[in-house]
Scaffold this motif. Structure first.
Motif, mmCIF file in Angstrom:
data_model
loop_
_atom_site.group_PDB
_atom_site.id
_atom_site.type_symbol
_atom_site.label_atom_id
_atom_site.label_comp_id
_atom_site.label_asym_id
_atom_site.label_seq_id
_atom_site.Cartn_x
_atom_site.Cartn_y
_atom_site.Cartn_z
ATOM 1 N N ASN A 40 4.541 1.241 -2.669
ATOM 2 C CA ASN A 40 4.418 0.858 -1.226
ATOM 3 C C ASN A 40 2.897 0.841 -1.079
ATOM 4 O OD1 ASN A 40 6.992 1.212 -0.929
ATOM 5 N ND2 ASN A 40 7.098 3.181 -0.225
ATOM 6 N N CYS A 41 2.551 -0.070 0.135
ATOM 7 C CA CYS A 41 1.224 -0.449 0.534
ATOM 8 C C CYS A 41 1.313 -0.422 2.204
ATOM 9 C CB CYS A 41 0.627 -1.507 0.083
ATOM 10 S SG CYS A 41 1.739 -3.143 0.248
ATOM 11 N N THR A 42 0.108 -0.569 2.950
ATOM 12 C CA THR A 42 0.106 -0.501 4.094
ATOM 13 C C THR A 42 -0.832 -1.613 4.729
ATOM 14 O OG1 THR A 42 -1.945 1.308 4.019
ATOM 15 C CG2 THR A 42 0.277 2.258 4.497
ATOM 16 N N GLY A 43 -0.866 -2.461 3.628
ATOM 17 C CA GLY A 43 -2.040 -3.556 4.430
ATOM 18 C C GLY A 43 -3.013 -3.809 3.397
ATOM 19 N N ALA A 44 -3.903 -4.782 3.796
ATOM 20 C CA ALA A 44 -5.200 -5.353 2.939
ATOM 21 C C ALA A 44 -5.873 -4.039 2.606
ATOM 22 C CB ALA A 44 -6.050 -6.198 3.707
ATOM 23 N N GLY A 45 -6.169 -3.836 1.328
ATOM 24 C CA GLY A 45 -6.965 -2.855 0.886
ATOM 25 C C GLY A 45 -6.198 -1.739 0.350
ATOM 26 N N SER A 46 -5.173 -1.786 0.678
ATOM 27 C CA SER A 46 -4.417 -0.389 0.005
ATOM 28 C C SER A 46 -3.701 -0.772 -1.258
ATOM 29 C CB SER A 46 -3.148 -0.095 0.853
ATOM 30 O OG SER A 46 -2.315 -1.251 1.149
ATOM 31 N N CYS A 47 -3.707 -1.873 -1.934
ATOM 32 C CA CYS A 47 -3.220 -2.332 -3.147
ATOM 33 C C CYS A 47 -4.594 -2.445 -3.979
ATOM 34 C CB CYS A 47 -2.646 -3.607 -3.308
ATOM 35 S SG CYS A 47 -1.036 -3.668 -2.585
ATOM 36 N N CYS A 48 -4.522 -1.996 -5.458
ATOM 37 C CA CYS A 48 -5.608 -2.177 -6.321
ATOM 38 C C CYS A 48 -6.057 -3.560 -6.147
ATOM 39 C CB CYS A 48 -5.279 -1.935 -7.361
ATOM 40 S SG CYS A 48 -4.963 -0.135 -7.518
ATOM 41 N N ASN A 49 -7.275 -3.816 -6.608
ATOM 42 C CA ASN A 49 -7.814 -5.320 -6.790
ATOM 43 C C ASN A 49 -7.151 -6.132 -7.564
ATOM 44 O OD1 ASN A 49 -10.003 -5.017 -4.817
ATOM 45 N ND2 ASN A 49 -11.529 -4.365 -6.540
ATOM 46 N N GLY A 50 -6.790 -7.292 -7.267
ATOM 47 C CA GLY A 50 -5.931 -8.279 -7.982
ATOM 48 C C GLY A 50 -4.393 -8.329 -7.480
ATOM 49 N N LEU A 51 -4.045 -7.099 -6.659
ATOM 50 C CA LEU A 51 -2.797 -7.271 -6.065
ATOM 51 C C LEU A 51 -2.594 -7.664 -4.519
ATOM 52 C CD1 LEU A 51 -1.527 -3.952 -7.770
ATOM 53 C CD2 LEU A 51 -1.261 -6.379 -8.412
ATOM 54 N N ASN A 52 -1.513 -7.853 -4.325
ATOM 55 C CA ASN A 52 -1.402 -8.363 -2.584
ATOM 56 C C ASN A 52 -0.514 -7.485 -2.035
ATOM 57 O OD1 ASN A 52 -3.122 -10.690 -2.513
ATOM 58 N ND2 ASN A 52 -1.509 -11.694 -3.995
#
Length: 783
Positions: A673-685
């Motif tokens: 799960n992610c909450t928006g830009a910057g919450s995923c590791c670099n290289g992921l969306n």
């Protein structure tokens, strides 16, 4: 540039079937919206019968052409260049007229520029070759366009601040051999990822009268010339015997001109010219070539530095465009044991969340197992266990990070097989039987990306895991139910040589390994062939099968000009980037990247000091591209190697392990799960998988991290907002609109033979939109 091979195939097939001869520049008759019954059809463009020439019906558009054909635009300044196009229509009564106002215009590769009406304006920073298309209804026509970066630039580095005005005018003199400069790094034929950004160019400037230099980068879409002085970084020491040397690093502007214009395209030819400030005769170097891969290189690289005040594990994030240098991640200071002085051999879980590392080197084998999610340089971790059962020297993870395989045959060892460990606790859970004995233990395990195979070194002469002799490369495969097969030999042991350290390619079809040669006759193991940074170590490849035929990676192993013919370059410890990307040869070709350590000269840079066996010759990390498919033909699949520019250059560096993501500050990886830009590791969306109605990302489970695929989608492959299509393709939904969800299709800008056509898709040049049992499809007109 990426090649539109699908279009070439369509055109050739259409021409062969119709018996047509192509017009100059690739223009052909467009598909008419209403063909007046040329193929026995009606005026709607559907072929249901009728007079082939219209038979007294209404006069309708029969074909279109576009001009100019094959335009080349040269960009010399900071603004783009414009080109206007005209479309001419031919009607069923054979008259022609200008129909430009009725046409829609677009270009396949939008990086090269865009249309405003019928006028194209190029990019000012990216060159390449693509296709311009004009469409009226279901009729389309195309022509090639070339945007060429023709730039002359002064070098922006401080060392070139005193260039004469108009330096290009000083290079008009005759060529003189005595003024010849020499390019010494990189080796010719190197391929680099377009996001490398820091590729140095090293050269010997020639006589002292050479004070002004021109580096020219050229091919059909590039003519970039940089004017510079000879300069070196601060506190730089030249190699023994070299009185003058120069290092140039392209500026961000120059790098973009070169890399973005040529990714996936033809090689760039590099030539250095030298003269004096007032001109006169000119020295010209021998050329080299540089290629840029189609796809950027992503992932996190972790390596072990063995010298300096705190030997340990460093890391670098390829997916961070602002990343310039490697940083410490795990050293003795992170271990809750004051007796630990060294953190060494390490292995990363595939997603980058876990690292296991051995401490204290040979004859110790204790492990540190770290969750990297929120690990910082100040964090502390404990040793897993002091029990011999839980010791290992070399490790490799399974694909999901739930377990790793290790080996331990040093002091106090009680099992010499491949050992299996729990990926959460680090405790040993089992062994793979018959993979080693006390006399011939297993070593150097590597677990394949698909989880089906573990390759390893079968030790011929035992000392420790770090030092051993007369190795062979073997493997086991996983069977139904989780059991492992009996070992099979990929490459056998050979007298007088040592084969060791296998690494399975990310496409699971072959592996690379090291081979060193014992210099003393009739010797099976000695210091120079004991698998511990052997000077004669070279890289070889073999298919992942029994009794494979080895192929030397000769381009990787090749010395550079400053090695002066020395081929003992310690090419050791190969590892792979986890990604398989699309190569340049064709849409189906594969490109992979391998890293290794080497004591070769980094151009004018000398290798650092080494360890206890070779104190005067340490190693740096190098990388090379490897093309899938060539090994099956018995060919060397490698490209020339380049040094990783972000590594610490004053330490001896080894074992460049890879992970898919640089996990830090609690970032989420694929499927989490992610909450928006910057919450995923670099290289992921961070992507909302729902289309209607959308769920906000701040709602639990509303969004997840997804990776853009390493391979761009070709015609009629699936695509989405984070799974892009290759250049020349559009990601469209079933209604022909731009994709906003997950289930879309890569559509070519025109449809080929047998492909659907209609309001959202015109037929390619020379084809006609025709009714069939399956709806309207593009067919070759009947002449």
């Amino acid at each position: 540039m990426r090649k539109n091979n699908w279009l070439l195939g369509i055109l050739m097939t259409a021409l062969a079937l119709s018996g047509c001869t192509p017009t100059p520049g690739g223009n052909g008759n467009g598909n008419p919206t209403a063909d007046g019954g040329r193929d026995g059809g009606d005026s709607t463009g559907n072929d249901d019968g009728g007079d082939p020439d219209g038979g007294g019906g209404e006069v309708t558009l029969k074909s279109i052409t576009i001009s100019p054909a094959n335009a080349t635009l040269s960009v010399t300044g900071t603004t783009g260049v414009t080109q206007s196009y005209t479309v001419t229509g031919t009607y069923t009564d054979k008259h022609t007229e200008d129909v430009t106002g009725q046409a829609s215009f677009f270009i396949d590769n939008t990086q090269l520029g865009s249309f405003s009406g019928s006028t194209f304006k190029s990019s000012a920073t990216v060159g390449g070759t693509s296709y311009v298309r004009a469409q009226i209804g279901t009729t389309s026509v195309s022509t090639q366009i070339t945007v060429k970066m023709a730039q002359k630039l002064p070098d922006s580095a401080p060392g070139s601040s005193t260039l004469p005005s108009q330096p290009e005018s000083r290079f008009d003199g005759q060529v003189e051999a005595t003024r010849k400069p020499t390019l010494v790094y990189p080796n010719s034929g190197v391929m680099v990822p377009p996001n490398l950004g820091q590729l140095e160019i090293h050269f010997l400037p020639g006589p002292t009268s050479n004070t002004l230099f021109e580096l020219a980068f050229s091919n059909t879409v590039t003519d970039v010339r940089v004017y510079l002085r000879c300069y070196l970084p601060d506190n730089f020491t030249l190699p023994t015997g070299v009185s003058r040397g120069c290092i140039y690093t392209p500026s961000e502007q120059v790098w973009k001109f070169l890399a973005e214009s040529n990714r996936g395209g033809q090689p760039v030819r590099v030539i250095l010219r030298a003269t004096g400030d007032t001109g006169g005769t000119v020295g010209v170097s021998d050329p080299i070539t540089i290629q840029f891969s189609r796809a950027e290189l992503k992932g996190a690289l972790y390596y072990w530095t063995t010298t300096g005040s705190t030997p340990g594990v460093m890391r670098y994030d390829f997916a961070d465009p602002n990343s310039k240098k490697a940083s410490e991640v795990l050293t003795k200071n992170n271990i809750n044991d004051s007796g630990i002085s060294c953190v060494g051999c390490h292995a990363l879980s595939r997603n980058g969340k876990k690292v296991v590392a051995e401490v204290q080197g040979q004859n110790d084998g204790r492990l540190a197992l770290v969750d990297l999610s929120n690990f910082t340089p100040a964090s502390k971790t404990n040793i897993v266990s002091t029990s011999t059962d839980d010791k290992s020297i070399f490790e490799s993870w399974n694909p999901d990070g739930s377990k790793f395989v290790g080996v331990y045959t040093d002091s106090g060892s009680n099992n010499h097989n491949l050992l299996l460990f729990d990926g959460t606790t680090g405790k040993r859970t089992g062994v793979i039987a018959n993979t080693g004995t006390q006399a011939n233990p297993a070593n150097h395990p590597d677990w394949s990306a698909d989880g089906k195979t573990i390759a390893y070194t079968a030790v011929g002469i035992r000392e420790t895991n770090q030092r051993m002799g007369k190795g062979a490369i073997k493997a086991v495969t996983q069977q139904t139910g989780g059991a492992w097969s009996a070992p099979f030999t990929i490459v056998p042991a050979v007298s007088g040589k040592n084969r060791y350290y296998p690494a399975i390619a990310p496409n699971n079809s072959f592996l690379v390994y090291n081979e060193s040669t014992c210099p003393t006759a009739n010797t099976e193991k000695e210091k120079y062939c004991n698998a511990d940074t052997d000077p004669s170590a070279k890289m070889w490849a073999a298919k992942l099968q029994a009794n494979a035929t080895p192929v030397e990676l000769a381009r990787i192993n090749a010395p550079g000009p400053m090695d002066k013919g020395n081929t003992n370059l310690t090419n050791s410890y190969p590892k792979w980037s986890p990604f398989v990307t699309r190569g340049s040869a064709s849409e189906s070709s594969q490109l992979m990247w391998t890293t290794f350590s080497s004591s070769r000269m980094y151009g004018l840079r000398q290798p650092p000091k080494g360890g206890d066996e070779y104190p005067d010759s340490g190693t740096l990390l190098w990388m090379a591209a490897v093309e899938g498919g060539k090994l099956e033909k018995g060919e060397d699949p490698s490209y020339a190697a380049f040094a990783l520019p972000f590594q610490t250059l004053n330490t001896s560096n080894h074992i460049a392990q890879w992970a898919e993501y640089f996990v830090v500050n609690g970032c989420s990886t694929v499927g989490e799960n992610c909450t928006g830009a910057g919450s995923c590791c670099n290289g992921l969306n961070c992507v909302n998988p729902t289309k209607d109605p959308p769920v906000p990302c701040d709602v639990s489970g509303g969004c997840v991290c997804k990776a853009p695929p390493a391979l761009c989608g070709t015609a009629f492959e699936k695509c989405s907002q984070v799974a892009p299509c290759c250049d020349g393709m559009r990601c469209l939904d079933d209604a022909g609109a731009e994709c906003t969800g997950d289930n879309c299709t890569c559509r070519p800008p025109c449809s080929g033979i047998g492909q659907p056509c209609g309001a959202n898709s015109a037929c390619c040049d020379g084809l006609r939109c025709t009714s069939s049992a399956n709806g309207t499809v593009c067919k070759v007109p009947i002449q």
